[in-house]
Design a protein around this motif. Structure first.
Motif, PDB file in Angstrom:
ATOM      1  N   THR A  92      -4.287   4.385  -7.769  1.00 15.33           N
ATOM      2  CA  THR A  92      -3.670   4.228  -6.445  1.00 15.33           C
ATOM      3  C   THR A  92      -4.682   3.715  -5.435  1.00 15.33           C
ATOM      4  OG1 THR A  92      -2.099   6.017  -6.897  1.00 15.33           O
ATOM      5  CG2 THR A  92      -2.462   5.428  -4.590  1.00 15.33           C
ATOM      6  N   THR A 129      -5.662   0.062  -6.193  1.00 16.80           N
ATOM      7  CA  THR A 129      -4.620  -0.884  -5.792  1.00 16.80           C
ATOM      8  C   THR A 129      -4.603  -1.074  -4.286  1.00 16.80           C
ATOM      9  OG1 THR A 129      -3.268  -0.225  -7.698  1.00 16.80           O
ATOM     10  CG2 THR A 129      -2.152  -1.374  -5.900  1.00 16.80           C
ATOM     11  N   ALA A 130      -4.693   0.038  -3.547  1.00 16.14           N
ATOM     12  CA  ALA A 130      -4.706  -0.057  -2.086  1.00 16.14           C
ATOM     13  C   ALA A 130      -5.916  -0.852  -1.606  1.00 16.14           C
ATOM     14  CB  ALA A 130      -4.709   1.339  -1.475  1.00 16.14           C
ATOM     15  N   ALA A 137       1.272   0.766  -4.466  1.00 18.60           N
ATOM     16  CA  ALA A 137       0.072   1.496  -4.901  1.00 18.60           C
ATOM     17  C   ALA A 137       0.416   2.861  -5.501  1.00 18.60           C
ATOM     18  CB  ALA A 137      -0.906   1.631  -3.735  1.00 18.60           C
ATOM     19  N   ILE A 173       0.826  -1.204   0.000  1.00 20.16           N
ATOM     20  CA  ILE A 173       0.000   0.000   0.000  1.00 20.16           C
ATOM     21  C   ILE A 173       0.862   1.257   0.000  1.00 20.16           C
ATOM     22  CG2 ILE A 173      -1.624   1.340   1.402  1.00 20.16           C
ATOM     23  CD1 ILE A 173      -2.932  -1.287   2.218  1.00 20.16           C
TER      24      ILE A 173
END
Length: 201
Positions: free
Chosen positions: A157, A160-161, A38, A34
């Protein structure tokens, strides 16, 4: 910091189980992903989107042009409309039937939104057309393209996190379920004799 120091002391605790260590590693890997992966994926996505959008900006500036159009007649009444290419949401547009010339000189006509307050036959105004003379929207500008690229990177971002966090929760859930299953098996083995005299002797 207190949580990290607690984990550091927990590594030598006699109460620590192998699953505890595995859970800590899962959390640390998720934290690294993360915190590092990310943003990197977001930056790459934003850069790719910016390159693509800037090519679109250049192409649209090359293929689209403003040409004069002439009002033929005002069309039947329609509720007030706003131009999607106009930054102001309060700019009322009138729908008219107009004609204009394509780059090859052929005449075109169609329904057009115009900013004329009271359009009459013969009034002239400007519209955007493509290389074939078809009416189109104004070219995308660089500032808007950059803003869309930033939003794409930010969205990548966050996505992805969110995926990493969802994966972490799924892995921990499966580990906890497996731990509870092992406890149930252990209780089934000792349960019938639990509390009886002579158990374990």
């Amino acid at each position: 910091m207190r949580a990290i120091s607690g984990l550091w002391r927990w590594r030598d605790s006699p109460l620590r189980r192998p699953t505890d260590r595995a859970e800590v590693w899962v959390c640390l890997v998720a934290l690294v992903l993360i915190g590092a992966a990310a943003p990197a994926i977001g930056w790459l996505t934003g850069a790719a989107a910016q390159d693509s959008l800037r090519r679109s900006v250049a192409e649209q500036r090359h293929t689209r042009q403003r040409v004069p159009a002439t009002v033929l007649r005002r069309m039947a009444y329609h509720p007030p409309e706003t131009d999607p290419d106009d930054g102001s949401a309060y700019t009322v547009r009138s729908r008219v039937l107009a004609d204009w010339s394509a780059p090859d000189g052929t005449r075109r006509h169609g329904a057009v939104l115009t900013g004329l307050a009271a359009p009459h036959r013969g009034d002239r105004f400007m519209i955007w057309t493509d290389g074939q003379g078809r009416m189109t929207t104004r070219p995308l500008d660089s500032a808007t393209a950059d803003a869309h690229a930033v939003l794409a990177g930010f969205g990548a971002t966050l996505l992805t996190a969110a995926l990493v966090e969802a994966g972490r929760r799924l892995v921990l859930w499966r580990m906890v379920r497996r731990r509870y299953a092992r406890w149930d098996q252990a209780w089934e083995r000792v349960g019938p004799d639990w509390g009886k005299a002579g158990t374990g002797s």
